[in-house]
Design a protein around this motif. Structure first.
Motif, PDB file in Angstrom:
ATOM      1  N   GLU A 275      29.664  42.505  36.640  1.00  0.00           N
ATOM      2  CA  GLU A 275      30.679  41.649  36.391  1.00  0.00           C
ATOM      3  C   GLU A 275      31.193  40.650  37.454  1.00  0.00           C
ATOM      4  O   GLU A 275      30.787  40.912  38.580  1.00  0.00           O
ATOM      5  N   LEU A 276      31.815  39.693  36.984  1.00  0.00           N
ATOM      6  CA  LEU A 276      32.373  38.619  38.104  1.00  0.00           C
ATOM      7  C   LEU A 276      33.714  39.181  38.356  1.00  0.00           C
ATOM      8  O   LEU A 276      34.673  38.782  37.501  1.00  0.00           O
ATOM      9  N   ARG A 277      34.149  39.868  39.177  1.00  0.00           N
ATOM     10  CA  ARG A 277      35.210  40.692  39.610  1.00  0.00           C
ATOM     11  C   ARG A 277      35.338  40.573  40.885  1.00  0.00           C
ATOM     12  O   ARG A 277      34.697  40.181  41.940  1.00  0.00           O
ATOM     13  N   VAL A 278      36.654  40.638  41.415  1.00  0.00           N
ATOM     14  CA  VAL A 278      37.487  40.539  42.713  1.00  0.00           C
ATOM     15  C   VAL A 278      37.382  41.675  43.399  1.00  0.00           C
ATOM     16  O   VAL A 278      37.859  41.638  44.685  1.00  0.00           O
ATOM     17  N   GLU A 279      37.389  42.695  42.825  1.00  0.00           N
ATOM     18  CA  GLU A 279      37.819  44.156  43.428  1.00  0.00           C
ATOM     19  C   GLU A 279      36.639  44.365  44.631  1.00  0.00           C
ATOM     20  O   GLU A 279      35.628  43.807  44.799  1.00  0.00           O
ATOM     21  N   LYS A 280      37.320  44.967  45.564  1.00  0.00           N
ATOM     22  CA  LYS A 280      36.565  45.488  46.817  1.00  0.00           C
ATOM     23  C   LYS A 280      35.117  46.467  46.242  1.00  0.00           C
ATOM     24  O   LYS A 280      35.234  47.005  45.584  1.00  0.00           O
ATOM     25  N   ALA A 281      34.211  46.524  47.364  1.00  0.00           N
ATOM     26  CA  ALA A 281      33.032  47.516  47.136  1.00  0.00           C
ATOM     27  C   ALA A 281      33.634  48.872  47.327  1.00  0.00           C
ATOM     28  O   ALA A 281      34.588  48.927  48.064  1.00  0.00           O
ATOM     29  N   GLY A 282      33.343  49.618  46.248  1.00  0.00           N
ATOM     30  CA  GLY A 282      33.801  51.119  46.317  1.00  0.00           C
ATOM     31  C   GLY A 282      34.824  51.277  45.490  1.00  0.00           C
ATOM     32  O   GLY A 282      35.384  52.417  45.056  1.00  0.00           O
ATOM     33  N   ARG A 283      35.143  50.116  44.460  1.00  0.00           N
ATOM     34  CA  ARG A 283      36.199  50.574  43.534  1.00  0.00           C
ATOM     35  C   ARG A 283      35.829  51.438  42.338  1.00  0.00           C
ATOM     36  O   ARG A 283      36.736  52.137  41.992  1.00  0.00           O
ATOM     37  N   GLY A 284      34.699  51.363  42.154  1.00  0.00           N
ATOM     38  CA  GLY A 284      34.251  52.287  41.247  1.00  0.00           C
ATOM     39  C   GLY A 284      34.373  53.672  41.439  1.00  0.00           C
ATOM     40  O   GLY A 284      34.648  54.758  40.872  1.00  0.00           O
ATOM     41  N   GLN A 285      33.921  54.004  42.947  1.00  0.00           N
ATOM     42  CA  GLN A 285      34.189  55.155  43.317  1.00  0.00           C
ATOM     43  C   GLN A 285      35.692  55.798  43.506  1.00  0.00           C
ATOM     44  O   GLN A 285      35.769  56.874  43.302  1.00  0.00           O
TER      45      GLN A 285
END
Length: 317
Positions: free
Chosen positions: A188-198
């Motif tokens: 996805e085209l998202r602005v969240e930082k890496a590790g958001r899913g975790q």
């Protein structure tokens, strides 16, 4: 019981309990204001407002599921756009008691919701959302409730299937969920930082630990388990084929999101108020909106952007 697959009872019970876990009265009152006289099939609440509670700057996230596009009040253009490239997104704000609450509201038909929660869909956005914790905060009747519950179960199963394909050869159950969300967030085209899913998995470790293996049982994915390490018995050729299929989804993900952003310029109800709130939130600069600017945000944008630039909204701090 005849017709019940292994794992089905567990998934049904877990998702049903989750859907009907009570939410803050602020949320239910907001939904009453949001619906007015409309009678959709149901309203689903998810996202950071559910995970972290309601703060002054919280943006609530809802999906409204309708039977027909015309069941939600909006223009014919918006209905057509939602039929062609779902979902449409709207911004709403209401004062509930002493709180001014804001929400981003997406609209889908039940047929679209069913299609977008299947693992075969090229668009991963919806099933990825609804494999995460969600609450059914309003429903029209028991038939609608059952249909929406079935879609949420389908989303969880789709996520579990892809977790088996994209996850490690062996690992803990949480390793598979983390691998899944790492991949869906990249699509996805998202602005969240890496590790958001975790961080989502970490917030609900017990929930995710309980879900995976019953899902694999229901999907017919064999596995072994020893000392909290599970190994899905997936032939390497099948896994490689799934990885190629995921590459196709990854190539479609960002273009789909860009198309939705372009569509939102014409269909995002309340978009001007949403943008003004975001500017105030991040820069501290108030953006007064005239009735013309609310109705025609694209035409009104240049003078507003010029005023913001003069006030230093675009300067790095």
């Amino acid at each position: 019981m005849k017709g019940i697959r292994p794992g089905q009872k567990e998934i049904f019970a877990l998702t049903e309990q989750e859907l009907h876990t009570p939410v803050s009265p602020l949320v239910t009152e907001f939904v009453r204001n949001l619906l007015g006289n409309a009678q959709p099939l149901g309203v689903l609440f998810y996202g950071s407002g559910l995970r972290g509670g309601i703060q002054d700057d919280t943006l609530l996230d809802f999906y409204i599921i309708v039977d027909k596009q015309a069941d939600w009040p909006r223009t014919r253009l918006s209905c057509l756009a939602n039929a062609l490239l779902p979902p449409n997104v709207e911004y709403h704000e209401y004062r509930v008691g002493e709180h001014l609450l804001r929400a981003k509201v997406a609209i889908l038909s039940l047929a679209q919701f069913r299609a977008l929660t299947r693992p075969q869909t090229l668009d991963t956005t919806v099933w990825a959302r609804f494999s995460q914790p969600v609450r059914l905060v309003w429903w029209r009747d028991s038939t609608a409730q059952g249909a929406l519950h079935a879609c949420v179960m389908r989303a969880v199963l789709a996520a579990a299937w892809w977790a088996a394909q994209l996850g490690p050869d062996s690992g803990t159950v949480l390793d598979y969920w983390n691998a899944l969300y790492r991949n869906t967030y990249r699509v996805e085209l998202r602005v969240e930082k890496a590790g958001r899913g975790q961080s989502i998995v970490d917030a609900y470790t017990q929930r995710y630990a309980q879900l995976l293996l019953p899902c694999w049982q229901m999907l017919g994915i064999p596995y072994t388990s020893q000392d909290q390490i599970v190994t899905p018995q997936i032939p390497q050729e099948q896994k490689q084929h799934a990885i190629h299929k995921w590459a196709l989804r990854a190539s479609c993900g960002r273009p789909l999101n860009i198309l939705r952003l372009l569509k939102a310029a014409y269909t995002f109800t309340g978009g001007a108020r949403y943008a003004a709130w975001k500017v105030q939130r991040h820069s501290g600069i108030d953006v007064p909106l005239s009735p013309f600017a609310e109705k025609h945000p694209l035409l009104a944008a240049p003078p507003i952007v010029w005023r913001l630039w003069q006030q230093g909204a675009f300067k790095r701090k």
